[in-house]
Structures are given as structure tokens and as C-alpha cells.
Design an enzyme around this catalytic site. Structure first.
Site, PDB file in Angstrom:
ATOM      1  N   HIS A   1       2.866   0.996  -4.616  1.00 49.48           N
ATOM      2  CA  HIS A   1       2.757   0.029  -3.511  1.00 49.48           C
ATOM      3  C   HIS A   1       2.801   0.777  -2.190  1.00 49.48           C
ATOM      4  CE1 HIS A   1       3.560  -3.481  -0.975  1.00 49.48           C
ATOM      5  NE2 HIS A   1       3.118  -4.189  -1.998  1.00 49.48           N
TER       6      HIS A   1
ATOM      7  N   ASP B   1       1.878  -7.362  -9.338  1.00 43.23           N
ATOM      8  CA  ASP B   1       0.768  -7.652 -10.260  1.00 43.23           C
ATOM      9  C   ASP B   1       1.033  -7.201 -11.686  1.00 43.23           C
ATOM     10  OD1 ASP B   1      -1.188  -6.855  -7.455  1.00 43.23           O
ATOM     11  OD2 ASP B   1      -1.046  -8.834  -8.379  1.00 43.23           O
TER      12      ASP B   1
HETATM   13  C1  SDX Z   1      -0.829  -5.737  -3.909  1.00 42.75           C
HETATM   14  O1  SDX Z   1       0.321  -4.457   0.702  1.00 42.75           O
HETATM   15  C2  SDX Z   1       0.774  -5.397   0.009  1.00 42.75           C
HETATM   16  O2  SDX Z   1       1.769  -5.974   0.334  1.00 42.75           O
HETATM   17  C3  SDX Z   1      -0.031  -5.784  -1.227  1.00 42.75           C
HETATM   18  C4  SDX Z   1       0.601  -6.790  -2.138  1.00 42.75           C
HETATM   19  C5  SDX Z   1       0.712  -8.158  -1.477  1.00 42.75           C
HETATM   20  O3  SDX Z   1       1.606  -8.933  -1.872  1.00 42.75           O
HETATM   21  O4  SDX Z   1      -0.144  -8.481  -0.633  1.00 42.75           O
HETATM   22  O5  SDX Z   1       1.901  -6.361  -2.515  1.00 42.75           O
HETATM   23  C6  SDX Z   1      -0.229  -7.011  -3.400  1.00 42.75           C
HETATM   24  O6  SDX Z   1      -1.911  -5.409  -3.538  1.00 42.75           O
HETATM   25  C7  SDX Z   1      -0.014  -4.886  -4.857  1.00 42.75           C
HETATM   26  C8  SDX Z   1      -0.754  -3.554  -5.252  1.00 42.75           C
HETATM   27  C9  SDX Z   1      -1.744  -3.872  -6.381  1.00 42.75           C
HETATM   28  N1  SDX Z   1      -2.579  -2.699  -6.668  1.00 42.75           N
HETATM   29  C10 SDX Z   1      -2.426  -1.960  -7.789  1.00 42.75           C
HETATM   30  O7  SDX Z   1      -1.545  -2.166  -8.627  1.00 42.75           O
HETATM   31  C11 SDX Z   1      -3.461  -0.846  -7.963  1.00 42.75           C
HETATM   32  C12 SDX Z   1      -2.765   0.442  -8.406  1.00 42.75           C
HETATM   33  N2  SDX Z   1      -1.931   0.930  -7.287  1.00 42.75           N
HETATM   34  C13 SDX Z   1      -2.570   1.722  -6.323  1.00 42.75           C
HETATM   35  O8  SDX Z   1      -3.884   2.079  -6.355  1.00 42.75           O
HETATM   36  C14 SDX Z   1      -1.756   2.150  -5.125  1.00 42.75           C
HETATM   37  O9  SDX Z   1      -0.462   2.374  -5.519  1.00 42.75           O
HETATM   38  C15 SDX Z   1      -1.792   1.188  -3.957  1.00 42.75           C
HETATM   39  C16 SDX Z   1      -3.185   0.850  -3.564  1.00 42.75           C
HETATM   40  C17 SDX Z   1      -1.062  -0.066  -4.295  1.00 42.75           C
HETATM   41  C18 SDX Z   1      -1.079   1.859  -2.779  1.00 42.75           C
HETATM   42  O10 SDX Z   1      -1.851   2.917  -2.404  1.00 42.75           O
HETATM   43  P1  SDX Z   1      -1.427   3.911  -1.211  1.00 42.75           P
HETATM   44  O11 SDX Z   1      -0.202   3.427  -0.536  1.00 42.75           O
HETATM   45  O12 SDX Z   1      -2.644   4.150  -0.377  1.00 42.75           O
HETATM   46  O13 SDX Z   1      -0.994   5.203  -1.983  1.00 42.75           O
HETATM   47  P2  SDX Z   1      -1.994   6.319  -2.444  1.00 42.75           P
HETATM   48  O14 SDX Z   1      -3.211   5.733  -3.061  1.00 42.75           O
HETATM   49  O15 SDX Z   1      -2.168   7.268  -1.303  1.00 42.75           O
HETATM   50  O16 SDX Z   1      -1.139   7.018  -3.619  1.00 42.75           O
HETATM   51  C19 SDX Z   1      -0.106   7.950  -3.297  1.00 42.75           C
HETATM   52  C20 SDX Z   1      -0.026   8.873  -4.518  1.00 42.75           C
HETATM   53  C21 SDX Z   1      -1.382   9.476  -4.875  1.00 42.75           C
HETATM   54  O17 SDX Z   1      -1.122  10.699  -5.562  1.00 42.75           O
HETATM   55  P3  SDX Z   1      -1.223  12.104  -4.686  1.00 42.75           P
HETATM   56  O18 SDX Z   1      -2.600  12.138  -4.041  1.00 42.75           O
HETATM   57  O19 SDX Z   1      -0.089  12.022  -3.667  1.00 42.75           O
HETATM   58  O20 SDX Z   1      -1.020  13.188  -5.724  1.00 42.75           O
HETATM   59  O21 SDX Z   1       0.376   8.120  -5.672  1.00 42.75           O
HETATM   60  C22 SDX Z   1      -0.687   8.113  -6.632  1.00 42.75           C
HETATM   61  C23 SDX Z   1      -1.952   8.520  -5.885  1.00 42.75           C
HETATM   62  O22 SDX Z   1      -2.878   9.150  -6.777  1.00 42.75           O
HETATM   63  N3  SDX Z   1      -0.761   6.753  -7.153  1.00 42.75           N
HETATM   64  C24 SDX Z   1      -0.967   6.441  -8.425  1.00 42.75           C
HETATM   65  C25 SDX Z   1      -0.909   5.037  -8.478  1.00 42.75           C
HETATM   66  N4  SDX Z   1      -0.690   4.548  -7.251  1.00 42.75           N
HETATM   67  C26 SDX Z   1      -0.605   5.609  -6.427  1.00 42.75           C
HETATM   68  N5  SDX Z   1      -1.176   7.213  -9.528  1.00 42.75           N
HETATM   69  C27 SDX Z   1      -1.352   6.561 -10.702  1.00 42.75           C
HETATM   70  N6  SDX Z   1      -1.304   5.199 -10.815  1.00 42.75           N
HETATM   71  C28 SDX Z   1      -1.083   4.431  -9.743  1.00 42.75           C
HETATM   72  N7  SDX Z   1      -1.044   3.102  -9.869  1.00 42.75           N
END
Ligand code: SDX
Length: 428
Positions: free
Chosen positions: A307, A364
Site C-alpha cells: 500500500h 483488497d
Molecule cells: C487500493 O491509496 C489508497 O488508499 C488505495 C486504497 C483505497 O482505499 O483507495 O487503499 C485501495 O488501491 C489498495 C491497493 C490495491 N492494489 C494492489 O493490491 C496491487 C498490488 N500492490 C501494488 O502494486 C503496490 O503495493 C501499490 C500500488 C498498492 C503501492 O505501490 P507504491 O506505493 O507505488 O509502491 P511501489 O510500487 O513503488 O513498490 C515498492 C516496492 C517495489 O520493490 P522495489 O522496487 O523497492 O524493489 O515494493 C514492491 C515493488 O516491486 N511491491 C511489491 C508489491 N507491492 C509493492 N512486490 C510484490 N508484490 C506486491 N504486491
């Protein structure tokens, strides 16, 4: 003495006003930065940028706190109802019995939609994803209520648009589903309350008598509360920036529905179930899929994990996880993907990759398991998220308009070609 921060650029020191919120959050006010320094800030994804001051929702990502207008999500999920929470978010205070009765009654009087909506619906093939249909039908209200195109019209007019939005969203959602399955649409039964009215529109068939299961209606009401607002997330920020151009509430919220659709945002609840199904089909080897999520080259992410703000447990995920257990037990549903989800969570939460990146289950991760137990089709999961988030979008749009906030227009750093002369095509 107002607190300030100092910025030194090219040997010159600038003072930036410091803004502090009621929960001691701190911001550097850069409203005059470009004018004073000639520089802007750059912040991909606005990870460090506040777009507004808001009194609606507070969340603390480190402590896993979420409050609507100061009330904890735990209290509201345990004791409130979706329409009561909607009233709280939109008008700022918990309603009295009379206020809630009037609000609910006003909503009941507007659940019907113009018959011409069916002509729009008929234009969508049954293969249409319900989110696309929902966004279109919601925006179509601008055609039936042209007075809504003036977002600053009378308070009564704005209230009517708010009531129409809440009243017709379930009708649009149910009709989008009926269009996908080729069934005739159902008209709203106003003898029922909000969630029951929706469930009957969703599931009733002409050939059968449909009775709403109160366990299902109660579970849905709790889920909608948990999704009702979440401060400046992607879809809410979309509603705000569209609303900042003085677009109508209907077109602003339609834009929010489209932003929510994305798999990284609200679309994740659908992706979680598809992921869990794939793991089950693949033999349930959670370690294998965890390793795949850690492999940058796999292009696979653990959907429902991580998140932007929560670097601790998403408090909603905790409540939904418990509710999933309760609902499946009450309904006598044994869903093998729940076991897989719990195993996935257990393995991930002890893995250094997830621990270092503070990746926890988000809202989710478990919600899809409940929706499935309630009989909601996967393609409708994000539609349920939109139904829940609607009062938050309305509240944030209303706050933006009442605060007369300026049109949103971020800047950029240009990295393209410098000035060059045009070359006629025969000389290229
Ligand atoms: C919602 O913002 C809100 O409030 C949203 C929400 C709401 O109520 O409105 O809470 C609802 O959207 C919840 C999130 C739902 N999405 C997912 O579950 C999709 C999977 N999660 C992600 O793709 C990710 O965690 C996000 C999009 C939620 C957050 O992304 P960020 O903050 O931009 O973080 P990032 O993509 O830069 O990740 C940071 C690191 C990365 O690794 P490094 O490059 O540092 O090595 O964490 C890793 C990412 O690769 N990472 C994951 C991951 N999520 C982040 N690795 C594996 N699986 C994951 N799910």
C-alpha cells in the site's frame, strides 16, 4: 511565531512556511516556491506531495489508523450503517434519527432511473465490463439532469445531486450486471433498505421469488462502510482534479470510477481472486508464487499486498479477514481459496522481501473472498468497491467546491528536444 523551513538553492536561502494538521502531520507550503525560487518540486506519483487540507478522513500508515471525521473505522464497522457513514462523511457529523430518516427517505425517492437509461444500456454488448458500463451510466446523469452542470448552484440543488448519486448508483450497478448476464433488469424495491434493495435488483429473476438473506445484506453493508473513503487515493484525487475544473459531480465521480478500475487500485480485488484461483489450480504452492512476486523479471505482483500509505496492517484488511471467516461460517461456505489466502499471508509476512518493503495485506486481499461467498461475480467486485467509495468521493468533491480550491494543474520538468528548425519532407 509561525514555524518555517529553510531551503538553500544556488547559495540563496528561502523560508518555507510549515503547515501542521490536527493530527500533527507536517507539510512545507510550497505555494510560492516557483515565484520565489524559479524552481518547482518533482514527485512521481505524488508520494510526498499533499494536494489539499481535508477534514474528512485521517489515516496513519505506520500505526494502521483509519478514521472518518474522527470516528475509528473499527467503531463504525461494528456499530454504524453504510447510509449513516455516508451522511457522516458528506455532512461532517453523525445524523440524528430524524436526519438519517430524512436522508434515507430522500434516497429512496430517487432510486428509479429514466427509462431512456435502458437505451444506453442496450448499447453495451454483454461482454462489457460492468465498471465501464457503470462509469458511462453514472456520467449519463448529466444528460438527464442538465441543471447539475452548474456545480455551484443552490445548496438544495447540490443536495439533490448527492441524493441522486447515492440513490441511483446501486441501480446502475445492478443493471450493469444484468446486462452482462443477459437478464432483464429489476426495478428498485423501496420497501427494502439500501443493501437489500441492491441485492434484490442484482439477483431477482422474473421466474422466481427472491428473498434477501440478512447475513448477506449485513456483510455487504459492513464492506461498503470499510470502502467509504480513504483520503487522497488515486480515484479520489481524480474526482478532485476533475471537480476542480468546475465539472459536475456526475462527471467528476464517473472519472473516479474509471480511475478505481485499474488493477493497482480498486481493480485489485478482482485480481486477488484470479490470483488465488491460479495458485489453487497450480497446486497451491504458495512458496512458488511468493518467489515469483519477489522476482522483478516475473512481472507478477502479489495482488492485495502492499500500500502507498499503510506500512503496517491495513486496518480494513483486519476487519474484512475476520468478517470473511464469520460470513463463510454463517453461510456454510467452504472456499478453498480462503485457506490459500491465509497461507499466502502467513508465508509473505515472514519473508524478508515483504518485511523490508513493509508489504502487508490491504483492503483488497480478503474482500474478494467475501464477495464471492455472497455470490457476487468477480467482474462486479470493483463495482462493489465503487458503490462503497461513492460517499467518500461525494464528500471530497463537496469539500473542494466549498473551499473554492483552484483548478488542479501540476507543472513538469521538460526533457525533450531543444529548439530546432523545420525540415521539409523532401529533405529528411
Ligand atoms: C487500493 O491509496 C489508497 O488508499 C488505495 C486504497 C483505497 O482505499 O483507495 O487503499 C485501495 O488501491 C489498495 C491497493 C490495491 N492494489 C494492489 O493490491 C496491487 C498490488 N500492490 C501494488 O502494486 C503496490 O503495493 C501499490 C500500488 C498498492 C503501492 O505501490 P507504491 O506505493 O507505488 O509502491 P511501489 O510500487 O513503488 O513498490 C515498492 C516496492 C517495489 O520493490 P522495489 O522496487 O523497492 O524493489 O515494493 C514492491 C515493488 O516491486 N511491491 C511489491 C508489491 N507491492 C509493492 N512486490 C510484490 N508484490 C506486491 N504486491
Amino acid at each position: 511565531m509561525a514555524k518555517t523551513a529553510e531551503l538553500i538553492l544556488d547559495g540563496k536561502t528561502y523560508k518555507l512556511p510549515v503547515v501542521e494538521g490536527t493530527e500533527n502531520e507536517v507539510a512545507l507550503d510550497i505555494s510560492n516556491l516557483l515565484e520565489e525560487t524559479g524552481a518547482i518540486t518533482l514527485d512521481f506519483g505524488y508520494k510526498n506531495t499533499g494536494a489539499t487540507k481535508s477534514a474528512i478522513t485521517f489515516l496513519d500508515g505506520d500505526k494502521g489508523i483509519l478514521r472518518y471525521r474522527g470516528y475509528s473505522i473499527e467503531d463504525l464497522a461494528a456499530h454504524s450503517s453504510f447510509l449513516e457513514v455516508a451522511y457522516l462523511l458528506i455532512f461532517g457529523e453523525l445524523p440524528t434519527t430524524d436526519q438519517l430518516g430524512k436522508f434515507s427517505g430522500d434516497i429512496k425517492r430517487h432510486t428509479m432511473v429514466h427509462e431512456d437509461i435502458k437505451k444506453i444500456l442496450d448499447g453495451f454488448p454483454s461482454t462489457s465490463h460492468p465498471m465501464g458500463v457503470l462509469a458511462s451510466l453514472f456520467c449519463a446523469q448529466t444528460a438527464f439532469y442538465p441543471e447539475s452542470l452548474d456545480p455551484n448552484r443552490s445548496a438544495e440543488g447540490v443536495y439533490l445531486s448527492i441524493v441522486r448519486s447515492l440513490a441511483k448508483m446501486p441501480t446502475f450497478a445492478a443493471w450493469a450486471y444484468k446486462n452482462a448476464v443477459g437478464h432483464p433488469v429489476n426495478y428498485p424495491d423501496n420497501s427494502l433498505e439500501y443493501c437489500s434493495r441492491f441485492l434484490k435488483m442484482l439477483y431477482a429473476l422474473p421466474a422466481e421469488q427472491y428473498e434477501v438473506d440478512p447475513v448477506v445484506a449485513d456483510a455487504l453493508d459492513k464492506l461498503l462502510i470499510l470502502h467509504a473513503d480513504h483520503e487522497q487515493n488515486c480515484s479520489t484525487s481524480t474526482v478532485r482534479i476533475v471537480g476542480s475544473s468546475k465539472a459536475s459531480i456526475y462527471s467528476s465521480i464517473s472519472a473516479g470510477i474509471n480511475a478505481l478500475w485499474g488493477p493497482l487500485h480498486g481493480g485489485a480485488n478482482q485480481e486477488v481472486i484470479l490470483m488465488l484461483e491460479a495458485i489453487k489450480k497450480d497446486g497451491g504452492d504458495t512458496e512458488k508464487w511468493i518467489n515469483k512476486a519477489k522476482d522483478k523479471n516475473s512481472g507478477f505482483r502479489l495482488m492485495g499486498f502492499g500500500h502507498r500509505v499503510y506500512k503496517n496492517f491495513d486496518p480494513r484488511a483486519k476487519i474484512i479477514k475476520k468478517a470473511a471467516d464469520d460470513v463463510l461460517n454463517k453461510l456454510g461456505v467452504n472456499d478453498p481459496v480462503l485457506e490459500i489466502a491465509m497461507k499466502l499471508e502467513e508465508v509473505a509476512l515472514r519473508d524478508p522481501y515483504f518485511i523490508e518493503r513493509k508489504l502487508y495485506p490491504n483492503v483488497d486481499f480478503y474482500s474478494g473472498i467475501i464477495y464471492r461467498a455472497l455470490g457476487i461475480p468477480v467482474d462486479m467486485f470493483t463495482v462493489m468497491f465503487a458503490m462503497g467509495r461513492l460517499p467518500g468521493w461525494i464528500a471530497q468533491w463537496k469539500e473542494l467546491r466549498e473551499n473554492k480550491e483552484p483548478i488542479g494543474r501540476p507543472r513538469q520538468i521538460y526533457v525533450g528536444q531543444q529548439l530546432r528548425d523545420y525540415v521539409p519532407i523532401n529533405k529528411r
